[in-house]
Design an enzyme around this catalytic site. Structure first.
Site, PDB file in Angstrom:
ATOM      1  N   CYS A 184       0.827  -1.208   0.000  1.00  0.00           N
ATOM      2  CA  CYS A 184       0.000   0.000   0.000  1.00  0.00           C
ATOM      3  C   CYS A 184       0.868   1.267   0.000  1.00  0.00           C
ATOM      4  O   CYS A 184       1.492   1.576  -1.001  1.00  0.00           O
ATOM      5  CB  CYS A 184      -0.992  -0.030   1.149  1.00  0.00           C
ATOM      6  SG  CYS A 184      -2.424   1.038   0.872  1.00  0.00           S
TER       7      CYS A 184
ATOM      8  N   GLU B  52      -2.781  -9.149   3.371  1.00  0.00           N
ATOM      9  CA  GLU B  52      -3.177  -9.632   4.710  1.00  0.00           C
ATOM     10  C   GLU B  52      -4.666  -9.427   4.964  1.00  0.00           C
ATOM     11  O   GLU B  52      -5.197  -9.896   5.970  1.00  0.00           O
ATOM     12  CB  GLU B  52      -2.365  -8.910   5.792  1.00  0.00           C
ATOM     13  CG  GLU B  52      -2.916  -7.594   6.277  1.00  0.00           C
ATOM     14  CD  GLU B  52      -2.892  -6.469   5.263  1.00  0.00           C
ATOM     15  OE1 GLU B  52      -3.576  -5.451   5.458  1.00  0.00           O
ATOM     16  OE2 GLU B  52      -2.173  -6.602   4.255  1.00  0.00           O
TER      17      GLU B  52
ATOM     18  N   HIS C 127      -3.814  -5.102  -0.150  1.00  0.00           N
ATOM     19  CA  HIS C 127      -3.516  -5.669   1.166  1.00  0.00           C
ATOM     20  C   HIS C 127      -3.606  -7.196   1.142  1.00  0.00           C
ATOM     21  O   HIS C 127      -4.690  -7.751   1.328  1.00  0.00           O
ATOM     22  CB  HIS C 127      -4.480  -5.113   2.216  1.00  0.00           C
ATOM     23  CG  HIS C 127      -4.183  -3.702   2.600  1.00  0.00           C
ATOM     24  ND1 HIS C 127      -3.456  -3.366   3.717  1.00  0.00           N
ATOM     25  CD2 HIS C 127      -4.492  -2.530   1.991  1.00  0.00           C
ATOM     26  CE1 HIS C 127      -3.342  -2.049   3.796  1.00  0.00           C
ATOM     27  NE2 HIS C 127      -3.966  -1.521   2.752  1.00  0.00           N
TER      28      HIS C 127
END
Length: 379
Positions: free
Chosen positions: A270, A356, A354
């Site tokens: 990001c 995650e 992202h």
């Protein structure tokens, strides 16, 4: 209590306040995630923003400490269609309204979030004011007088001080699997294989969890940490985290990251991706309304595979500004914006989204393994 959301272009929306009362300003944006409001609220990347949730009812399952992505909320305000009167979940410890009251965050419900979202899509994300005490005219003026997102440095507000070893949880929470003999909600984590340094620009806890689950031990450093100090720690690699604000305003970070190129493997997510853009000599620009949600399709140009990804960003890499030494590896299938790249000479890569998640799909978790493979190759 009545509340008003006013945009800098003069459009206003009236509703009912919940949580805290008063006045706040920030960039109005929207997130299309159907769940995960707590993770969104506590994501440091939302610093300086008033977030609209497009899903109609929020607060259904309450709030619990395990799902927070940082130690406190970072949104300036939250705009929703309806606040659930009941927080029903076995893990819930607090209602969203009580959580906002505790942390002095203003929420507003009863808004036509579909109309607001359509307006932001056509007019673009813009400065706004959320208030329980100002008139419509005063709130519009407050929005106009607030600082724009362009040129803002919110990283200095969310980064840790000094150096900190992330201790994290010693066990991994998971769903029980009786077929393997597992009965409880926790399993032991794998052994540590790599020691890395992570620049904290506003890092999410789930990134730290995923790194640890992939065998990384993480030392967090402040965003202002010189490259020389990082290299003196002799890390196996360096991670560049997510974070808020305008990446072009972070010259002091670009300079230090540039000094690390070629000296250690690097992985960015990001804002970390955008910082690498500038370290590579490229530039970034502001998107009209950004990508925020858990349903963004991204194509891996290396394999042709498509992943549904979780995203939260209002700026993007200008592909024309990148040198021939940078290979674009991922693109967004909605608008062809750059979602990932790698350097052809230096061991460095990054993605705009992202992997995650938290909240969102887990299609892209393989990047943590790719980071480990890059470290092994560099050794």
């Amino acid at each position: 209590m009545k509340a008003i959301l006013a945009l800098e272009d003069g459009r206003t929306f009236e509703g009912e306040a919940f949580g805290h009362f008063g006045t706040t300003t920030g960039e109005a944006c929207f997130n299309t995630s159907m769940t995960g409001y707590q993770e969104i609220i506590t994501d440091p990347s939302y610093r300086g923003q008033i977030v609209t949730m497009t899903y109609p009812q929020i607060g259904n399952y309450g709030v619990n400490p395990e799902d927070a992505e940082s130690h406190c909320p970072h949104v300036r305000g939250l705009v929703i269609g309806e606040l659930s009167p009941v927080a029903s979940n076995w893990r819930s410890r607090q209602s969203l309204e009580d959580y906002f009251a505790e942390h002095h965050i203003i929420g507003i419900e009863g808004i036509d979030t579909r109309a607001l979202t359509k307006h932001l899509r056509s007019a673009g994300a813009m400065r706004s004011c959320l208030s329980t005490e100002l008139s419509a005219e005063e709130a519009i003026q407050a929005a106009k007088d607030s600082a724009p997102m362009e040129g803002s440095d919110f990283v200095k507000e969310v980064s840790i001080e000094g150096v900190q070893k992330w201790e994290g949880e010693s066990r991994l929470w998971t769903i029980p699997n009786p077929s393997t003999g597992q009965e409880g909600n926790y399993i032991e984590l794998p052994e540590v294989k790599y020691n890395i340094v992570a620049y904290d620009f506003g890092i999410k806890r789930n990134i730290l969890r995923m790194l640890r689950q992939a065998g990384f031990e993480v030392t967090l450093v402040n965003s202002r940490t010189p490259a020389e100090e990082v290299l003196a720690m002799k890390p196996d690699g360096v991670f560049l985290s997510n974070g808020p604000g305008d990446p072009a305003a972070l010259d002091y970070i670009h300079a230090e990251v540039k000094k690390l190129l070629g000296k250690t493997p690097m992985f960015g997510i990001c804002l970390g991706h955008q910082i690498l853009t500038h370290a590579f000599g490229g530039t970034t620009y502001k998107l009209k309304f950004g990508h925020r949600g858990g349903n963004q399709p991204v194509k891996d140009l290396r394999t042709g595979k498509i992943a549904i990804t979780a995203q939260n960003h209002g700026f993007a890499t200008d592909g024309d500004s990148l040198s021939d030494n940078v290979e674009i590896t991922h693109i967004n299938l909605n608008d062809d914006t750059i979602e990932g790249f790698r350097h052809k000479e230096f061991p460095a890569f990054s993605v705009q989204y992202h992997p995650e998640a938290a909240p969102g799909p887990n299609d892209a978790t393989y990047f943590f393994s790719e980071f480990a493979e890059l470290i092994e190759a560099f050794r």
